[in-house]
Design a protein around this motif. Sequence first.
Motif, PDB file in Angstrom:
ATOM      1  N   THR A 147       2.332   5.440   1.629  1.00 21.01           N
ATOM      2  CA  THR A 147       2.666   6.597   0.807  1.00 21.01           C
ATOM      3  C   THR A 147       4.168   6.831   0.822  1.00 21.01           C
ATOM      4  O   THR A 147       4.790   6.824   1.887  1.00 21.01           O
TER       5      THR A 147
ATOM      6  N   SER B 224       4.657  12.920  -4.092  1.00 19.19           N
ATOM      7  CA  SER B 224       4.058  11.918  -3.213  1.00 19.19           C
ATOM      8  C   SER B 224       3.189  10.964  -4.012  1.00 19.19           C
ATOM      9  O   SER B 224       2.455  11.377  -4.909  1.00 19.19           O
TER      10      SER B 224
ATOM     11  N   SER C 223       0.806   7.183  -3.475  1.00 18.90           N
ATOM     12  CA  SER C 223       0.240   6.209  -2.539  1.00 18.90           C
ATOM     13  C   SER C 223       0.005   4.873  -3.230  1.00 18.90           C
ATOM     14  O   SER C 223      -0.281   4.825  -4.429  1.00 18.90           O
TER      15      SER C 223
ATOM     16  N   ASN D 224      -0.693   4.320   6.637  1.00 19.08           N
ATOM     17  CA  ASN D 224      -1.948   4.801   7.211  1.00 19.08           C
ATOM     18  C   ASN D 224      -2.369   3.969   8.421  1.00 19.08           C
ATOM     19  O   ASN D 224      -1.812   2.901   8.702  1.00 19.08           O
TER      20      ASN D 224
ATOM     21  N   LYS E  38      -2.824   1.386   3.336  1.00 19.04           N
ATOM     22  CA  LYS E  38      -2.215   2.172   2.273  1.00 19.04           C
ATOM     23  C   LYS E  38      -0.853   2.687   2.748  1.00 19.04           C
ATOM     24  O   LYS E  38      -0.675   3.009   3.914  1.00 19.04           O
TER      25      LYS E  38
END
Length: 115
Positions: free
Chosen positions: A19, A96, A98, A29, A17
């Motif tokens: 972001t 934010s 993702s 991540n 992932k």
Amino acid sequence: MALELFTKKGGRSSNPKVTIARAGYIGINSACMDKYFKGKSFVQLYWDKEKQIIGIKSVDKEGEGVFTLTNEGERRPGSIAGRSFLKYYEIDFSKSRSFYPDWNEKEDMLIIKIK
């Protein structure tokens, strides 16, 4: 009553992932770091305005258009100080967000579809 004890602490996802953070950095991540950027320290960022796609490609050394991929070690997330990139291409980072990226084998590049 059939209550089950929850024992999986931490919010780590086993799925890669990325972001785009409100602070203007691009977070990667730990699953994504392990799968695509393990041992890498530098990346180039690409933008396709028409398709609204960000590309992240690892490179071996610093140079023009190269960003540092900060990583605290194994099984840790990474980040790119990409505020200048996001601002230049007017990519929204007011909040934010993702994304689950795809890997482009031909280009050897992580692809993030932001729309």
